[in-house]
Structure formats: C-alpha cells, structure tokens
Design a protein around this motif. Structure first.
Motif, mmCIF file in Angstrom:
data_model
loop_
_atom_site.group_PDB
_atom_site.id
_atom_site.type_symbol
_atom_site.label_atom_id
_atom_site.label_comp_id
_atom_site.label_asym_id
_atom_site.label_seq_id
_atom_site.Cartn_x
_atom_site.Cartn_y
_atom_site.Cartn_z
ATOM 1 N N ASP A 84 14.614 10.588 58.030
ATOM 2 C CA ASP A 84 13.988 9.917 58.897
ATOM 3 C C ASP A 84 12.721 9.290 58.096
ATOM 4 O O ASP A 84 12.311 8.427 58.311
ATOM 5 C CB ASP A 84 13.584 11.021 59.858
ATOM 6 N N CYS A 85 12.211 10.197 57.319
ATOM 7 C CA CYS A 85 11.223 9.829 56.517
ATOM 8 C C CYS A 85 11.452 8.732 55.504
ATOM 9 O O CYS A 85 10.669 7.735 55.169
ATOM 10 C CB CYS A 85 10.430 10.885 55.692
ATOM 11 N N LEU A 86 12.310 8.450 54.908
ATOM 12 C CA LEU A 86 12.932 7.362 54.046
ATOM 13 C C LEU A 86 13.375 6.094 55.070
ATOM 14 O O LEU A 86 13.480 5.239 54.679
ATOM 15 C CB LEU A 86 13.996 7.699 53.163
ATOM 16 N N ALA A 87 13.602 6.159 56.367
ATOM 17 C CA ALA A 87 14.007 5.243 57.093
ATOM 18 C C ALA A 87 15.026 4.318 56.740
ATOM 19 O O ALA A 87 14.959 3.004 56.891
ATOM 20 C CB ALA A 87 12.664 4.399 57.498
ATOM 21 N N GLY A 88 16.133 4.794 56.147
ATOM 22 C CA GLY A 88 17.090 3.861 55.639
ATOM 23 C C GLY A 88 16.891 3.036 54.381
ATOM 24 O O GLY A 88 17.939 2.277 54.296
ATOM 25 N N ARG A 89 16.122 3.149 53.879
ATOM 26 C CA ARG A 89 15.764 2.571 52.730
ATOM 27 C C ARG A 89 16.638 2.822 51.462
ATOM 28 O O ARG A 89 16.746 4.216 51.489
ATOM 29 C CB ARG A 89 14.182 2.542 52.144
ATOM 30 N N PRO A 90 17.047 2.480 50.763
ATOM 31 C CA PRO A 90 17.805 2.952 49.370
ATOM 32 C C PRO A 90 16.687 3.578 48.542
ATOM 33 O O PRO A 90 15.752 3.285 48.240
ATOM 34 C CB PRO A 90 18.234 1.615 48.609
ATOM 35 N N LEU A 120 24.074 19.159 53.940
ATOM 36 C CA LEU A 120 25.066 18.694 55.014
ATOM 37 C C LEU A 120 24.627 17.254 55.599
ATOM 38 O O LEU A 120 25.469 16.780 56.043
ATOM 39 C CB LEU A 120 25.021 19.729 55.981
ATOM 40 N N VAL A 121 23.227 17.265 55.550
ATOM 41 C CA VAL A 121 22.851 15.960 56.232
ATOM 42 C C VAL A 121 22.569 14.993 55.088
ATOM 43 O O VAL A 121 23.049 13.760 55.279
ATOM 44 C CB VAL A 121 21.395 16.329 56.765
ATOM 45 N N VAL A 122 22.165 15.194 54.252
ATOM 46 C CA VAL A 122 21.545 14.115 52.898
ATOM 47 C C VAL A 122 22.835 13.572 52.502
ATOM 48 O O VAL A 122 22.908 12.363 52.063
ATOM 49 C CB VAL A 122 20.522 14.658 52.119
ATOM 50 N N ASP A 123 23.841 14.276 51.863
ATOM 51 C CA ASP A 123 25.034 13.902 51.156
ATOM 52 C C ASP A 123 25.907 13.117 52.176
ATOM 53 O O ASP A 123 26.506 12.194 51.403
ATOM 54 C CB ASP A 123 25.899 14.858 50.791
ATOM 55 N N LYS A 124 25.429 12.925 53.137
ATOM 56 C CA LYS A 124 26.365 11.867 54.000
ATOM 57 C C LYS A 124 25.485 10.805 54.495
ATOM 58 O O LYS A 124 25.771 10.158 55.228
ATOM 59 C CB LYS A 124 27.177 12.682 55.147
ATOM 60 N N THR A 125 24.374 10.587 53.710
ATOM 61 C CA THR A 125 23.441 9.312 54.181
ATOM 62 C C THR A 125 23.915 8.496 53.108
ATOM 63 O O THR A 125 23.290 8.467 51.896
ATOM 64 C CB THR A 125 22.137 9.745 54.300
#
Length: 358
Positions: free
Chosen positions: A156-162, A186-191
């Motif tokens: 959420d903090c990175l807001a979809g930015r590469p 589990l969350v970060v790896d699939k982003t």
C-alpha cells in the motif's frame, strides 16, 4: 517411596502457601484471591529487543497472578540462553508447577521444557513456539497474519509504483521471525510491481547489528531502494538511521511491528509507513489465564493449534489477532492503552500529533 512422595508434596505445598502469605518475596506473589497449591514461573527473554517485556508484559502478569492469589516468579534472561537455563533450574527447584518461557532459541528452550517435564512441571510457550519442545500450550499472536499485514502495508505504501525492496528479517533462531517473513512474502511475492533485491536476517533481533547489516545491503543495492520490509520497529529504527545518513528518510517506505513509542513517532514523522500492533497486555492476560488453569489442574481454553514440524506435533494454541497501524490509526493504540499519548506526542512530535488529529 509413597511416604517419601507424600512428605515431599507436603513440603512443596507448605512452601507455596508460605510464599502466598508473604507476598512471594521479591519476585511476586499474592493476595486478592484464594491461595493455590502451586506456583507459576515466567522467564522473559531480554530487555534489548523490545521494551514491552518489562513495561507491558511483566506488570500485566503480576496483576493477574496477584488477583488469582497464586504465588509466582517473573525473571528476565537478559538475552542469555545460559542464564535462562539457570533461572529455569532455580524455579523448578523452588517448586514452580507451571513454567512459561519466551525462548531465545528452540534448542535451549526444548532442553528447559524436557527438564521441567521430568520434574512434573507443566510448560507454556509464550510469544515464540519452541520447535521440538514439549509445551502443554502456546500463547501468541498469529505470526503469519502479522507478516501478511506488514506485506500489505508495504504494498500500500508503494502504491503500485515499480519498486526495489529489501527484506530485513528478524532473528533466524526465532520461529516468529520465520512466520513474519513467510507472511510478508505471501503478499509481496505476488505483487508484480515489486522486485526484492536483497534479504538478510538480523541475529538476536540486535538493532546495532541491524544498522551494519542494512548499511551493507543499501550499499550493495547502490542506494536503489524504494521500500524496506523491516520485521519490527527496532529494526525499522536502524533502517531509518541509515536512510537519514543518506538523506533518504521519508522517501523510502519502511514497515515495522510492535507499535513502540519510537515506531509510532517515526510514523507520525513520515519516516516509517506502518507498524503492527499486538497488545502485550492482551497476550499477557491470555498467558495468565492458561497458566492459572494449569496450576489449578485444568486445561487452558485454546482456539487453534500450531504445527511443530520438528517435534511432529500440533501444539494447542491461543492465537490472538494483530492490527495494522498507519498514521491515520495511531489513535487506536492510545485508545487501547498500548502506548501513552503523552509519551508519544512529546517535544517535536506534539505538533505532528495535532496535525494527525490526535
């Protein structure tokens, strides 16, 4: 032999009653309820990895045990597995019938539990599961859920930015640290927008070691870091110190855990984007309930099990629910009594608290 056992039991029971009547000596004990023929020992891990053990857990446990009228001893191992083993030996010799530990590593914790069991002492894993141990119950927060909250917070903090992200994990000897990291992955790896460019663990949750480790990671990444998974607020503070040195504090998203005074202040200052609140008082009260049940000859009321693959068993557990905290929800920690607003909103942070509506 039966006569000897009866005499031994009488001595232990008499000692326990005497401790209750005298307030349990320097360690604690108590009034406010009917005395019990038993004693509870609790060994906290240290004073360095988190301030919670002495400022939150100890007073909550003391209050609960005193109210139940059960003699008790609470001691701190100060980060030494050898000292924890020595304390445990002393508590067992002193007649504890229930022993709760926050292990410093699974091997030393399991050795303590094996020795306790041989003396007929019930044991509880508090906060950290002892792999290969023999605890009768495990009291903690859901560690995988904690990591998932941290992972979602970072995303959420990175807001979809590469983004390039570094993982600064907790102690490799702490099963909780493994659960936190697993949940975060589990969350970060699939982003898709996030690339993990480095990952290291910090021995013993040592914040000083974390400064050195993270500076090396930051240098190896050539400063191309957009986010950091820091496993708790102490490690987050170490990360922020290096980011400040490189004039990047507030530009890099940093996670945390424990909702410490420092962590909440960093969130208000914008140098840390979130933390995870786990009420130490709620956890301590859950431990007290379990220990009191065992001392009285019953079984703790559990709500789950936790898998110990090393011990090939499922440990009856009380797993509590953690809560994600951001700048918009810092007030929830105050409202729950997790931290004092006066302590957080002091000095330069007073204006930040006002700006946040606190």
């Amino acid at each position: 032999m039966n006569t000897l056992r009866a005499l031994t039991f009488a001595v232990v029971a008499s000692t326990a009653l005497t401790l209750t009547a005298c307030g349990g000596g320097g360690s604690g004990g108590g009034g406010g309820g009917q005395a019990q023929n038993g004693k509870i020992g609790v060994i906290l891990p240290d004073t360095k990895s988190s301030v919670r053990w002495e400022t939150k857990d100890r007073p909550a446990l003391e209050s609960a045990f005193k109210s139940a009228g059960i003699p008790f001893s609470i001691q701190n191992a100060e980060g030494s597995a050898d000292k924890m083993a020595t304390i445990a030996d002393g508590m067992i010799a002193d007649g504890v019938t229930v022993l709760a530990i926050v292990n410093l590593d699974s091997d030393s914790g399991a050795a303590i539990q094996q020795k306790a069991a041989a003396q007929g002492v019930k044991t509880i894993d508090y906060d950290r599961l002892t792999l290969g141990g023999s605890a009768d119950a495990y009291i903690s927060f859901d560690g995988t859920k904690v990591g998932e909250l941290q992972g979602h917070g970072l995303v959420d903090c990175l807001a979809g930015r590469p983004s390039n992200v570094l993982f600064l994990n907790g102690s490799p000897t702490d099963n909780n640290a493994t659960l936190f990291t697993t949940g975060a992955h589990l969350v970060v790896d699939k982003t898709p927008s996030i690339t993990i460019t480095g990952e290291q663990a910090v021995p013993d949750w040592d914040n000083d070691k974390a400064v050195t480790i993270f500076e090396q990671m930051y240098t190896a990444a050539d400063g191309k870091v957009d986010g950091v998974y820091a496993a708790n607020d102490g490690l987050a503070g170490s990360v922020i110190s290096i980011l400040q040195k490189n004039h990047r504090a507030g530009q890099v998203a940093v996670t945390g855990q424990d909702a410490t005074v420092e962590g909440l202040q960093n969130i208000l200052a914008g140098t840390q984007c979130m933390t995870v609140y786990k009420s130490a008082t709620e956890e301590a009260n859950a431990l007290a309930d379990a220990a009191i049940a065992l001392v009285r000859g019953g079984q703790p009321k559990t709500n789950s099990t936790s898998r110990d693959d090393k011990g090939k068993r499922d440990v009856p557990s009380v797993l509590l629910t953690p809560k994600s905290i951001t700048k918009d929800t810092v007030g929830e920690v105050f409202a729950d009594g997790g931290q004092s607003k006066d302590e957080v909103c002091t000095g330069q942070f007073a204006a930040m608290c006002s700006a946040a509506g606190l």
